[in-house]
Design a protein around this motif. Structure first.
Motif, PDB file in Angstrom:
ATOM      1  N   SER A   1      25.154  24.863  38.157  1.00  9.04           N
ATOM      2  CA  SER A   1      25.175  25.046  36.628  1.00  9.04           C
ATOM      3  C   SER A   1      23.844  25.151  36.303  1.00  9.04           C
ATOM      4  O   SER A   1      22.777  24.680  36.553  1.00  9.04           O
ATOM      5  CB  SER A   1      25.615  23.448  36.336  1.00  9.04           C
ATOM      6  OG  SER A   1      25.309  23.464  34.757  1.00  9.04           O
ATOM      7  N   LYS A   2      23.720  26.465  35.560  1.00 13.70           N
ATOM      8  CA  LYS A   2      22.639  26.831  35.191  1.00 13.70           C
ATOM      9  C   LYS A   2      21.953  25.888  34.118  1.00 13.70           C
ATOM     10  O   LYS A   2      20.819  25.911  34.191  1.00 13.70           O
ATOM     11  CB  LYS A   2      22.731  28.506  34.333  1.00 13.70           C
ATOM     12  CG  LYS A   2      23.176  29.434  35.521  1.00 13.70           C
ATOM     13  CD  LYS A   2      23.174  30.824  34.826  1.00 13.70           C
ATOM     14  CE  LYS A   2      23.612  31.952  35.845  1.00 13.70           C
ATOM     15  NZ  LYS A   2      23.750  33.146  35.290  1.00 13.70           N
ATOM     16  N   ILE A   3      22.810  25.633  33.260  1.00  9.78           N
ATOM     17  CA  ILE A   3      22.191  24.908  32.357  1.00  9.78           C
ATOM     18  C   ILE A   3      21.526  23.316  32.565  1.00  9.78           C
ATOM     19  O   ILE A   3      20.474  23.316  32.256  1.00  9.78           O
ATOM     20  CB  ILE A   3      23.498  24.455  31.041  1.00  9.78           C
ATOM     21  CG1 ILE A   3      23.952  25.496  30.388  1.00  9.78           C
ATOM     22  CG2 ILE A   3      23.045  23.336  30.035  1.00  9.78           C
ATOM     23  CD1 ILE A   3      25.298  25.559  29.634  1.00  9.78           C
ATOM     24  N   ALA A   4      22.206  22.844  33.572  1.00  8.58           N
ATOM     25  CA  ALA A   4      21.505  21.563  34.215  1.00  8.58           C
ATOM     26  C   ALA A   4      20.413  21.942  35.010  1.00  8.58           C
ATOM     27  O   ALA A   4      19.373  21.101  34.845  1.00  8.58           O
ATOM     28  CB  ALA A   4      22.796  20.935  34.966  1.00  8.58           C
ATOM     29  N   THR A   5      20.206  23.037  35.676  1.00  6.54           N
ATOM     30  CA  THR A   5      19.245  23.395  36.482  1.00  6.54           C
ATOM     31  C   THR A   5      18.292  23.714  35.596  1.00  6.54           C
ATOM     32  O   THR A   5      16.785  23.177  35.720  1.00  6.54           O
ATOM     33  CB  THR A   5      19.592  24.788  37.264  1.00  6.54           C
ATOM     34  OG1 THR A   5      20.568  24.487  38.114  1.00  6.54           O
ATOM     35  CG2 THR A   5      18.292  24.886  38.280  1.00  6.54           C
ATOM     36  N   LYS A   6      18.346  24.323  34.428  1.00 13.73           N
ATOM     37  CA  LYS A   6      17.185  24.728  33.522  1.00 13.73           C
ATOM     38  C   LYS A   6      16.832  23.459  32.817  1.00 13.73           C
ATOM     39  O   LYS A   6      15.510  23.165  32.768  1.00 13.73           O
ATOM     40  CB  LYS A   6      17.730  25.555  32.605  1.00 13.73           C
ATOM     41  CG  LYS A   6      16.621  25.917  31.278  1.00 13.73           C
ATOM     42  CD  LYS A   6      17.106  27.216  30.825  1.00 13.73           C
ATOM     43  CE  LYS A   6      16.322  27.453  29.459  1.00 13.73           C
ATOM     44  NZ  LYS A   6      14.814  27.573  29.521  1.00 13.73           N
ATOM     45  N   SER A   7      17.456  22.589  32.415  1.00 10.48           N
ATOM     46  CA  SER A   7      17.410  21.270  31.899  1.00 10.48           C
ATOM     47  C   SER A   7      16.451  20.411  32.892  1.00 10.48           C
ATOM     48  O   SER A   7      15.541  19.786  32.515  1.00 10.48           O
ATOM     49  CB  SER A   7      18.681  20.685  31.344  1.00 10.48           C
ATOM     50  OG  SER A   7      18.143  19.237  30.972  1.00 10.48           O
ATOM     51  N   LEU A   8      16.998  20.374  34.259  1.00  6.66           N
ATOM     52  CA  LEU A   8      16.258  19.470  34.932  1.00  6.66           C
ATOM     53  C   LEU A   8      14.797  20.139  35.147  1.00  6.66           C
ATOM     54  O   LEU A   8      13.753  19.324  35.221  1.00  6.66           O
ATOM     55  CB  LEU A   8      16.885  19.730  36.404  1.00  6.66           C
ATOM     56  CG  LEU A   8      16.352  18.814  37.723  1.00  6.66           C
ATOM     57  CD1 LEU A   8      16.314  17.363  37.323  1.00  6.66           C
ATOM     58  CD2 LEU A   8      17.171  19.093  38.966  1.00  6.66           C
ATOM     59  N   PHE A   9      14.535  21.405  35.248  1.00  8.96           N
ATOM     60  CA  PHE A   9      13.039  21.882  35.612  1.00  8.96           C
ATOM     61  C   PHE A   9      12.266  21.737  34.124  1.00  8.96           C
ATOM     62  O   PHE A   9      11.204  21.475  34.223  1.00  8.96           O
ATOM     63  CB  PHE A   9      13.281  23.436  36.100  1.00  8.96           C
ATOM     64  CG  PHE A   9      13.438  23.253  37.527  1.00  8.96           C
ATOM     65  CD1 PHE A   9      12.151  23.479  38.345  1.00  8.96           C
ATOM     66  CD2 PHE A   9      14.475  23.483  37.960  1.00  8.96           C
ATOM     67  CE1 PHE A   9      12.585  23.397  39.658  1.00  8.96           C
ATOM     68  CE2 PHE A   9      14.805  23.207  39.217  1.00  8.96           C
ATOM     69  CZ  PHE A   9      13.800  23.478  40.314  1.00  8.96           C
ATOM     70  N   ASP A  10      12.927  22.125  32.982  1.00  7.10           N
ATOM     71  CA  ASP A  10      12.135  22.134  31.795  1.00  7.10           C
ATOM     72  C   ASP A  10      12.013  20.523  31.072  1.00  7.10           C
ATOM     73  O   ASP A  10      11.083  20.554  30.403  1.00  7.10           O
ATOM     74  CB  ASP A  10      12.778  22.966  30.650  1.00  7.10           C
ATOM     75  CG  ASP A  10      12.949  24.426  31.483  1.00  7.10           C
ATOM     76  OD1 ASP A  10      12.108  24.705  32.267  1.00  7.10           O
ATOM     77  OD2 ASP A  10      13.573  25.336  31.089  1.00  7.10           O
ATOM     78  N   VAL A  11      12.976  19.959  31.223  1.00  6.76           N
ATOM     79  CA  VAL A  11      12.869  18.442  30.474  1.00  6.76           C
ATOM     80  C   VAL A  11      12.561  17.194  31.306  1.00  6.76           C
ATOM     81  O   VAL A  11      12.055  16.473  31.037  1.00  6.76           O
ATOM     82  CB  VAL A  11      14.489  18.192  29.686  1.00  6.76           C
ATOM     83  CG1 VAL A  11      14.374  16.958  28.900  1.00  6.76           C
ATOM     84  CG2 VAL A  11      14.543  19.444  28.837  1.00  6.76           C
ATOM     85  N   VAL A  12      13.567  17.046  32.416  1.00  4.31           N
ATOM     86  CA  VAL A  12      13.496  15.891  33.191  1.00  4.31           C
ATOM     87  C   VAL A  12      12.596  16.051  34.114  1.00  4.31           C
ATOM     88  O   VAL A  12      11.503  14.972  33.962  1.00  4.31           O
ATOM     89  CB  VAL A  12      15.023  15.934  34.021  1.00  4.31           C
ATOM     90  CG1 VAL A  12      15.001  14.568  34.739  1.00  4.31           C
ATOM     91  CG2 VAL A  12      16.137  15.770  33.058  1.00  4.31           C
ATOM     92  N   ALA A  13      12.151  16.876  34.929  1.00  7.13           N
ATOM     93  CA  ALA A  13      11.055  16.798  36.211  1.00  7.13           C
ATOM     94  C   ALA A  13       9.839  16.643  35.455  1.00  7.13           C
ATOM     95  O   ALA A  13       8.891  15.958  36.059  1.00  7.13           O
ATOM     96  CB  ALA A  13      11.431  17.952  36.903  1.00  7.13           C
ATOM     97  N   PRO A  14       9.331  17.434  34.348  1.00  8.12           N
ATOM     98  CA  PRO A  14       7.994  17.323  33.972  1.00  8.12           C
ATOM     99  C   PRO A  14       7.704  15.780  33.427  1.00  8.12           C
ATOM    100  O   PRO A  14       6.456  15.492  33.558  1.00  8.12           O
ATOM    101  CB  PRO A  14       7.773  18.198  32.609  1.00  8.12           C
ATOM    102  CG  PRO A  14       8.959  19.147  33.086  1.00  8.12           C
ATOM    103  CD  PRO A  14       9.882  18.411  33.647  1.00  8.12           C
ATOM    104  N   LYS A  15       8.620  14.919  33.256  1.00  9.18           N
ATOM    105  CA  LYS A  15       8.376  13.688  32.916  1.00  9.18           C
ATOM    106  C   LYS A  15       7.908  12.762  33.908  1.00  9.18           C
ATOM    107  O   LYS A  15       7.227  11.720  33.821  1.00  9.18           O
ATOM    108  CB  LYS A  15       9.566  12.950  32.301  1.00  9.18           C
ATOM    109  CG  LYS A  15      10.041  13.179  30.900  1.00  9.18           C
ATOM    110  CD  LYS A  15      11.044  12.465  30.368  1.00  9.18           C
ATOM    111  CE  LYS A  15      12.301  13.067  30.029  1.00  9.18           C
ATOM    112  NZ  LYS A  15      13.392  12.206  29.642  1.00  9.18           N
TER     113      LYS A  15
END
Length: 118
Positions: A72-86
């Motif tokens: 899933s491109k949307i989930a991958t982008k969200s994981l790298f841009d929103v979730v992982a930086p926290k």
């Protein structure tokens, strides 16, 4: 011997389990919190925490690796841009499981919420 090779089988075959882990983890990444059975939550916790650990280092190789797991491109982008930086300074334990009181009406399974730690 299969000592230490514990896997949550969840009563389904390998292909169904793989797609179920993929779908649950995409939903968790997109929504931040999902309601599921306790056994599925414990299984998806392992899957998602490995993905978050991989996503903490943002490289093309890691993005491709995570995309191959999530599809899933949307989930991958969200994981790298929103979730992982926290979680850059956190060494592990990115999710929490909160059990709910009562049982599900249809099959009396225990329900819980799985969410990311803030």
């Amino acid at each position: 011997m299969r000592h230490g090779n514990h896997k949550y089988l969840l009563g389904v075959d390998r292909a169904h389990r793989k797609s179920m882990m993929r779908n649950l983890s995409v939903s968790l990444i997109e929504h931040g919190k999902i309601k599921t059975t306790h056994a599925k939550a414990k299984a998806v916790r392992i899957f998602v925490e490995k993905l978050v650990t991989t996503a903490k280092v943002d490289t093309v190789e890691n993005r491709r690796l995570v995309f191959s797991k999530l599809n899933s491109k949307i989930a991958t982008k969200s994981l790298f841009d929103v979730v992982a930086p926290k979680f850059t300074t956190r060494p592990g334990g990115y999710t929490r499981i909160i059990k709910l009181a009562g049982l599900r009406v249809g099959d009396a399974s225990t329900q819980c919420y799985i969410s990311f730690v803030e």
